[in-house]
Enzyme design. Structure first.
Site, short mmCIF file in Angstrom:
data_model
loop_
_atom_site.label_atom_id
_atom_site.label_comp_id
_atom_site.label_asym_id
_atom_site.label_seq_id
_atom_site.Cartn_x
_atom_site.Cartn_y
_atom_site.Cartn_z
N THR A 1 -2.73 7.23 -5.74
CA THR A 1 -3.91 7.50 -4.30
C THR A 1 -3.63 8.73 -3.83
O THR A 1 -2.36 9.15 -3.68
CB THR A 1 -3.85 6.12 -3.46
OG1 THR A 1 -4.47 6.53 -2.28
CG2 THR A 1 -2.31 6.04 -3.13
N TYR B 1 0.81 1.57 2.21
CA TYR B 1 -0.18 1.23 1.08
C TYR B 1 0.64 2.48 0.42
O TYR B 1 0.76 2.73 -0.88
CB TYR B 1 -1.46 1.31 1.56
CG TYR B 1 -2.32 1.58 0.36
CD1 TYR B 1 -2.42 0.91 -1.16
CD2 TYR B 1 -2.92 2.89 0.20
CE1 TYR B 1 -3.16 1.31 -1.94
CE2 TYR B 1 -3.99 3.19 -0.81
CZ TYR B 1 -3.75 2.21 -1.98
OH TYR B 1 -4.64 2.78 -3.07
#
Ligand code: UDP
Length: 334
Positions: free
Chosen positions: A118, A142
């Site tokens: 990501t 995250y």
């Protein structure tokens, strides 16, 4: 014989599009998904094995039966806010779960993996676009969990010859053109589906998370990438690994940034509906601007995005209307 590819998280939004792209490229996708956020009926292009990536027994049995040539690994806890509230869960699923998966892969000699990473690993970046050499500086659990897995994969390649392509996704958007699968999270936290709910009259207004960022209109900028383009990047990465190439880290974005206010305008223009907004505080863990330099994906994987923001919103709108009709629209008005 058709080559089997195990797709963890294949019942989800991005995973289901990957399965479709794999099937049209001549692979057999086998979905491995615990269905915690995925949807059984999104598994249309191959078998579904219900299971958790932290469950070594079920994973081993799946490898034993399926003998995949490679893994596309998307199963994860992917919501930033949730990672702030419950980092233990995020690290357990994303890091411990991946270690478990890699262990089973090693035992079965499956030595190629495409990993769903990501742009959240970049954190706050000054430059207009971000290339892969940019230092990792995640600002939420995250992003940290994904950076950890990238590091693990690099070590595993050096030590065990397990080759990986780490695809750093920017913001997935849109849906399959024929609306077979699309974005569907409960609860929904992502910008575009929420804006579409507002356009449908199912929510009174969009709350803009911060309008005092150092951007032209003060709202946060993201690089939205059509989920079909994102899916095709996985097939390109897989082909690259099957040809014997060494591991790589690759941004998957379009290179075009759009602010939250711009997304509201595009939705309003394309749906011809009003989208009321109100201003809320910044969301913790949100960087002001994340836009890809996506050149490496073109050079290394021979991949190019095809769809612009209008196409993404149009496809998302078509899908979203069908979803809410099927859903019984009243469920969201409360
Ligand atoms: N956003 C917003 N209001 C919402 C949902 C999202 O202003 O109701 C903003 C969010 O703070 C971020 C951008 O829209 O700046 C994209 O958020 P999303 O959750 O879609 O993706 P993320 O970038 O977090 O992966």
């Amino acid at each position: 014989m058709m080559m089997r590819v195990l797709v963890t998280g294949g019942a989800g939004y991005i995973g289901s599009h990957c399965c479709k792209a794999l099937a049209s490229a001549g692979f057999e996708p086998v979905v491995y998904d615990n269905l915690s956020t995925g949807h059984r009926h999104f598994c249309k292009w191959g078998p579904l094995v219900p299971g958790d990536i932290r469950d070594a027994d079920t994973l081993s049995r799946t490898f034993e039966a399926m003998r995949p040539v490679a893994v596309i690994h998307l199963a994860a806890q992917s919501i930033v806010t949730r990672s702030n509230e419950d980092p233990q869960e995020t690290f357990d699923v994303n890091v411990a779960g991946t270690l478990n998966l890699l262990d089973v892969m090693k035992r079965y000699g499956t030595d190629r993996i495409v990993f769903s990473s990501t742009c959240a690993i970049y954190g706050n970046v000054e430059s207009q676009t971000i290339d892969e050499a940019c230092r990792n500086n995640p600002i939420n659990p995250y992003g940290s969990s994904k950076a950890m897995v990238e590091a693990i994969l690099e070590s595993y390649e050096a030590a065990y010859g397990l080759r990986s392509v780490r695809l750093r996704y920017f913001n997935a958007a849109g849906a399959d053109e024929k609306a077979a699968v699309g974005e569907w999270h409960e609860p929904e936290t992502h910008l575009i589906p929420i804006v579409l709910d507002v356009a449908m009259g199912l929510r009174p207004a969009l709350q803009i998370n911060g309008n005092d960022y150092d951007t032209a209109d003060g709202t946060a900028i993201r690089d939205y990438i059509h989920v079909e383009d994102l899916a095709s990047a996985h097939v390109s990465a897989l082909t690259y690994l099957l040809e014997g190439a060494p591991g790589a880290t690759v941004n998957v974005g379009t290179g075009a940034g759009h602010s939250v206010s711009e997304i509201v305008q595009v939705v309003s223009r394309l749906t011809r509906r009003p989208v009321p907004t109100l201003h809320g505080p910044r969301r913790p863990g949100d960087p002001p601007r994340l836009v890809a330099n996506a050149r490496r994906a073109g050079q290394l994987l021979h991949w190019q995005p095809r769809k612009d923001i209008d196409a993404m919103i149009r496809d998302a709108w078509r899908w979203h209307q069908d979803l809410r009709k099927a859903d019984g629209v009243q469920s969201l008005t409360a």
